[in-house]
Design a protein around this motif. Structure first.
Motif, short mmCIF file in Angstrom:
data_model
loop_
_atom_site.label_atom_id
_atom_site.label_comp_id
_atom_site.label_asym_id
_atom_site.label_seq_id
_atom_site.Cartn_x
_atom_site.Cartn_y
_atom_site.Cartn_z
N GLU A 1 0.83 -1.20 0.00
CA GLU A 1 0.00 0.00 0.00
C GLU A 1 0.87 1.26 0.00
N GLU A 2 1.96 1.22 0.73
CA GLU A 2 2.86 2.37 0.78
C GLU A 2 3.47 2.64 -0.59
N ASN A 3 3.88 1.59 -1.29
CA ASN A 3 4.44 1.76 -2.64
C ASN A 3 3.40 2.27 -3.63
N GLU A 4 2.17 1.77 -3.52
CA GLU A 4 1.09 2.26 -4.40
C GLU A 4 0.79 3.73 -4.13
N TYR A 5 0.76 4.10 -2.85
CA TYR A 5 0.52 5.49 -2.46
C TYR A 5 1.66 6.38 -2.96
N GLU A 6 2.87 5.88 -2.89
CA GLU A 6 4.02 6.63 -3.37
C GLU A 6 3.93 6.88 -4.88
N LEU A 7 3.47 5.88 -5.64
CA LEU A 7 3.28 6.06 -7.08
C LEU A 7 2.22 7.10 -7.38
N ILE A 8 1.15 7.10 -6.60
CA ILE A 8 0.09 8.11 -6.78
C ILE A 8 0.65 9.50 -6.50
N LEU A 9 1.46 9.62 -5.45
CA LEU A 9 2.07 10.91 -5.13
C LEU A 9 3.03 11.35 -6.23
N LYS A 10 3.78 10.41 -6.80
CA LYS A 10 4.67 10.75 -7.91
C LYS A 10 3.88 11.30 -9.09
N GLU A 11 2.76 10.66 -9.38
CA GLU A 11 1.93 11.11 -10.50
C GLU A 11 1.38 12.52 -10.22
N ASN A 12 0.94 12.75 -8.99
CA ASN A 12 0.42 14.07 -8.64
C ASN A 12 1.51 15.14 -8.72
N MET A 13 2.71 14.81 -8.25
CA MET A 13 3.81 15.76 -8.33
C MET A 13 4.19 16.04 -9.78
N ALA A 14 4.16 15.01 -10.64
CA ALA A 14 4.45 15.20 -12.05
C ALA A 14 3.41 16.11 -12.71
N ASN A 15 2.14 15.94 -12.34
CA ASN A 15 1.09 16.81 -12.87
C ASN A 15 1.34 18.26 -12.48
N THR A 16 1.71 18.47 -11.21
CA THR A 16 1.98 19.82 -10.73
C THR A 16 3.19 20.41 -11.44
N ILE A 17 4.22 19.61 -11.64
CA ILE A 17 5.43 20.08 -12.32
C ILE A 17 5.11 20.50 -13.75
N VAL A 18 4.33 19.72 -14.45
CA VAL A 18 3.98 20.05 -15.83
C VAL A 18 3.12 21.31 -15.88
N GLN A 19 2.20 21.45 -14.93
CA GLN A 19 1.38 22.67 -14.89
C GLN A 19 2.24 23.91 -14.67
N LYS A 20 3.23 23.80 -13.78
CA LYS A 20 4.14 24.92 -13.55
C LYS A 20 4.98 25.21 -14.78
N LEU A 21 5.41 24.16 -15.47
CA LEU A 21 6.19 24.34 -16.69
C LEU A 21 5.36 25.05 -17.76
N ILE A 22 4.12 24.64 -17.93
CA ILE A 22 3.26 25.25 -18.94
C ILE A 22 3.03 26.72 -18.62
N LEU A 23 2.85 27.05 -17.35
CA LEU A 23 2.71 28.45 -16.98
C LEU A 23 3.97 29.25 -17.32
N GLN A 24 5.13 28.65 -17.10
CA GLN A 24 6.40 29.32 -17.46
C GLN A 24 6.51 29.48 -18.98
N LEU A 25 6.10 28.47 -19.73
CA LEU A 25 6.20 28.54 -21.19
C LEU A 25 5.24 29.58 -21.75
N ASN A 26 4.10 29.75 -21.11
CA ASN A 26 3.15 30.79 -21.55
C ASN A 26 3.74 32.17 -21.39
N ARG A 27 4.63 32.35 -20.44
CA ARG A 27 5.24 33.66 -20.22
C ARG A 27 6.34 33.97 -21.22
N LEU A 28 6.91 32.94 -21.84
CA LEU A 28 8.03 33.16 -22.78
C LEU A 28 7.52 33.73 -24.10
#
Length: 151
Positions: A124-151
């Motif tokens: 369960e801990e490993n599955e939860y960790e994978l879910i958290l990785k996916e959520n962090m990746a989503n957040t990272i991509v959203q932040k990247l897209i916001l930065q790219l919109n500014r360029l």
């Protein structure tokens, strides 16, 4: 029964018109295209980032960004109990994007971290960790897209 139905309908009408709009609404309608050159680092995290960036590959935009990404994933123990067993972890992701646009290279560094409680069941801990990785990746991509919109 009829009074409950009227109350339910009135509540729905007020909630529908409360003015809520998502923060990242409209970022998918970006006026650029992304070409992924290379993604290095943690495999799971890289796959999540790549799948999120694929939404922007097919768009026909005026600007074309060539992106290389390098991610580092760390799982550190931040607290232990009296027996020495870890009770809480800090998950930290550092992603560095190299963005090329018309012979201009820019580096964008995005950090994300999350504190996770340890679970007795390691599966369960490993599955939860994978879910958290996916959520962090989503957040990272959203932040990247916001930065790219500014360029």
């Amino acid at each position: 029964m009829i009074k409950k139905s009227y109350l339910f309908i009135i509540i729905l009408i007020f909630l529908h018109h409360c003015g809520y709009t998502p923060i990242y609404k409209g970022t998918i309608n970006a006026n650029f295209a992304i070409v992924i050159k290379e993604i290095r680092g943690d495999r799971d995290l890289g796959n999540y980032i790549k799948s999120n960036l694929n939404k922007y590959q097919a768009t026909e935009g005026k600007k074309i960004f060539h992106i290389s990404a390098s991610s580092t994933y760390l799982k550190n123990s931040i607290s232990k109990d009296a027996t020495g067993k870890t009770t809480e972890y800090q998950l930290k992701v550092v992603t560095i994007f190299k963005v090329e646009k018309e012979n201009i290279i820019k580096e964008i560094k995005i950090n994300e971290s999350f504190n996770m409680k340890s679970k007795d069941n390691k599966f369960e801990e490993n599955e939860y960790e994978l879910i958290l990785k996916e959520n962090m990746a989503n957040t990272i991509v959203q932040k990247l897209i916001l930065q790219l919109n500014r360029l």
